[in-house]
Design an enzyme around this catalytic site. Structure first.
Site, short mmCIF file in Angstrom:
data_model
loop_
_atom_site.label_atom_id
_atom_site.label_comp_id
_atom_site.label_asym_id
_atom_site.label_seq_id
_atom_site.Cartn_x
_atom_site.Cartn_y
_atom_site.Cartn_z
CG ASP A 126 34.54 -34.76 16.30
OD1 ASP A 126 35.49 -34.41 17.02
OD2 ASP A 126 34.39 -35.92 15.89
CG ASP A 228 39.91 -35.02 16.94
OD1 ASP A 228 39.54 -36.19 16.83
OD2 ASP A 228 40.94 -34.57 16.38
CD GLU A 282 40.27 -39.05 19.90
OE1 GLU A 282 40.84 -38.00 19.60
OE2 GLU A 282 40.34 -40.06 19.20
CG HIS A 349 35.60 -42.05 13.81
ND1 HIS A 349 35.26 -41.79 15.13
CD2 HIS A 349 36.64 -41.25 13.53
CE1 HIS A 349 36.07 -40.87 15.61
NE2 HIS A 349 36.91 -40.52 14.66
CG ASP A 350 39.49 -42.89 15.24
OD1 ASP A 350 39.47 -42.57 14.04
OD2 ASP A 350 39.52 -42.07 16.17
C1 GLC Z 1 41.08 -38.37 16.41
C2 GLC Z 1 39.97 -38.80 15.49
C3 GLC Z 1 40.57 -39.45 14.29
C4 GLC Z 1 41.44 -38.45 13.58
C5 GLC Z 1 42.50 -37.88 14.54
C6 GLC Z 1 43.13 -36.66 13.96
O1 GLC Z 1 41.78 -39.43 16.93
O2 GLC Z 1 39.08 -39.64 16.17
O3 GLC Z 1 39.60 -39.96 13.40
O4 GLC Z 1 42.07 -39.05 12.50
O5 GLC Z 1 41.92 -37.47 15.76
O6 GLC Z 1 42.23 -35.60 13.95
#
Ligand code: GLC
Length: 577
Positions: A126, A228, A282, A349-350
């Protein structure tokens, strides 16, 4: 003699089949290992704790390498493992070349990577570079004085110019993205939490730092990068006023700024093209054009993206309409049928647990609907991302009190709702269903205390259903979610039609059944999924002699082309070879 004849006939048959598969595979254009990958996502904090501190770690993952291999997956993406003060569970990085102490050290990382590679599993890191931690050395320097060489590593607005133009922050208790810092009498920008200042991508030095970090990990042997929150990285630093209500669609208003493509081309040239690695973004902007502009091969930017539209379906407590779900997945598939490549997933995880959101987590249907949803992910086009625990059908934990939550988004969101005088009961009901902590509870390994995740106190409670929903119990049951998952993974790996085959939706308006064919060369498969708790009948193009490839029930109720599906039944037929 008979035996010899039989042996040679079998040999010829096997060689014939192998030759057939080879021919089929040779005829596929645009093949790539990352398209053929099946990704298992590990949230390291919650996977396996080896030292009893209640937090998962790399040694824990090493202990479970054989388990990961047994799933049949060939790639692992792990959420951030770098040094971090953990304001956002590792998404706030203080050293991009260090390992978080809770998780172990670089020696553990090297052993883990080696262990994965020895098992033929690739590893995706990541990369969190829209922002760093405020405890990163760059930020410490940057905030120390206005003329520090690191000042321009971040976005600052001098207070003498008045208040900066409003920007929305996703995790701030007030929703404000500019935070005043008295040290230099200026505001810094944070699209996420206050402890996650945004890096200034317009500064070439920052970009070079990022490429160096990526090269560092690529040299270590990682095989891919998940970028990310990347659609926010480039910014319009003239900070124009934005229309009222823009915060309801920040991606449209300040995601995907034009320079992003310049930077991605640069990243491709400097890093991605130099190693056998892939990168996934992402987020995919807010239109198909945005998404194509990230991933089309001829643009030489990224190889893959994941869009959020599928995740947006089903966010209401009232449930969702299957026709809407089908429409979203169908239109994204069509838009990328000829060019570009996407991922396919139902959880991470979100978001909440897949079965609690899209299936049915009651004891009667949890297992069967989990299997059905895994059938969906593993028979669609795009690289499948399977979230840890979904292979055994883990469910939402559903906290009732705000004190139970650990996620900064939930805690600060609650503060904001309180300050704004919002309906707190409604906020809590929504959180109970949608909170990110639902999907972050410890992996359920066995029936011992804390599901065998830790010998200490887990950082987040284990779901109460762990006595029945766990790896050890499911391992022994040939009909478990776990063993079904292994079968469907194998099916995808054995049949390129699931990876590359053209997708064609059947019965678009049906509110219970999701049916589609996938076709590659001569081969055609038919997937029929009952997304409801009621039986459903359908007339389907089964051909003359359909071969049942997989079924999440022991039996099949069919006469000629009419199929009667039980609740949440999933069937895959090979209808043409
Ligand atoms: C992305 C991640 C998330 C995180 C955010 C800030 O959306 O998936 O878990 O809180 O970025 O880094």
């Amino acid at each position: 003699m008979k035996k010899i004849v039989l042996f040679f006939s079998l040999l010829l048959l096997i060689l014939g089949c192998a030759e057939n598969v080879k021919k089929k595979e040779d005829s596929i254009t645009g093949r790539a290992w990352w398209k053929e990958g099946i990704i298992y996502q590990i949230y390291p904090r919650s996977f396996k704790d080896s030292d009893g501190d209640g937090i998962g770690d790399l040694e824990g993952v090493i202990e479970k390498l054989d388990y990961i291999e047994s799933l049949g997956v060939n790639m692992v993406w792990m959420n951030p493992i770098y040094s971090s003060p953990n304001a956002d569970n590792g998404y706030d990085i203080s050293d991009y070349r260090g390992i978080m102490e809770d998780f172990g050290d670089m020696e553990d990382f090297d052993r883990m990577l080696k262990g994965l590679h020895e098992r033929g599993i690739k590893f995706v890191m990541d990369v969190v570079v829209n922002h760093s931690s405020d405890e990163h050395e760059w930020f410490k320097q940057s905030r120390s004085s206005r003329d520090n060489p690191y000042r321009d590593y971040y976005h600052w607005w001098p207070a003498e110019k008045g208040k900066p133009p409003y920007r929305y922050s996703l995790f701030d208790p007030k929703g404000e993205a500019w935070k005043y810092d008295s040290l230099t009498d200026a505001y810094y920008l944070h699209y996420f939490a206050q402890k996650q200042p945004d890096l200034n991508w317009e500064n070439p030095k920052v970009r070079q730092e990022v490429y160096d970090i990526m090269k560092f990990w690529a040299e270590k042997g990682v095989d891919g990068f998940r970028l990310d929150a990347f659609q926010y990285a480039s910014k319009d630093t003239t900070w124009p006023e934005l229309p009222e209500g823009f915060e309801k669609n920040v991606i449209k208003h300040y995601g995907m700024q034009p320079n992003i493509h310049k930077y991605l081309k640069e990243m491709n040239e400097e890093v991605l093209s130099k190693y056998n690695v892939f990168a996934v973004s992402e987020g995919a902007g807010s239109t198909f054009e945005d998404a194509h502009s990230l991933v089309d091969a001829d643009r030489k930017e990224l190889q893959m993206a994941y869009h959020f539209e599928g995740m947006d379906v089903g966010n209401s407590l009232e449930g969702y309409k299957l026709s809407e779900f089908k429409e979203v997945y169908t239109k994204w598939d069509s838009a990328f049928a000829k060019k570009g490549w996407l991922s396919i997933f139902l959880a991470n995880h979100d978001v909440p647990r897949m079965v609690s959101k899209f299936g049915n987590d009651s004891s009667a249907f949890r297992a069967v609907s989990s299997k059905m949803l895994n059938t969906f992910i593993l028979t669609m086009r795009g690289t499948p991302y399977c979230y840890y625990g979904d292979e055994i059908g883990m469910t939402n934990i559903g906290f009732d009190s705000i004190s139970q939550y650990r996620d900064i988004a939930a805690i600060n969101g609650y503060e904001k709702a309180k300050t704004q005088g919002a309906d707190l009961d409604a906020y809590m009901a929504e959180l109970k269903f949608l909170s990110r902590d639902n999907g972050r509870t410890p992996m359920q390994w066995d029936t011992t205390a804390h599901a065998g995740f830790t010998t200490g106190d887990p950082w987040l409670p284990v779901n109460k259903n762990y006595k029945t929903v766990n790896v050890a119990v499911e391992q022994k049951d040939p009909n478990s979610c776990l063993n079904y998952f292994r079968k469907i993974v194998q099916l995808r790996r054995d049949n390129p039609v699931f990876v590359y085959g053209e997708y064609n939706l059947l019965l678009p308006g049906h509110e219970q059944l999701y049916a589609y064919t996938r076709s590659l060369g001569e081969q055609q498969v038919l997937v029929v999924l009952n997304f409801s708790e009621k039986p459903a009948t359908a007339i389907l193009p089964l051909g003359d002699s359909p071969e049942l490839m997989i079924n999440n029930y022991p039996e099949l109720d069919r006469s000629a082309s009419t199929v009667l599906l039980k609740p949440y039944q999933a069937l895959v037929f090979n209808i043409r070879d």
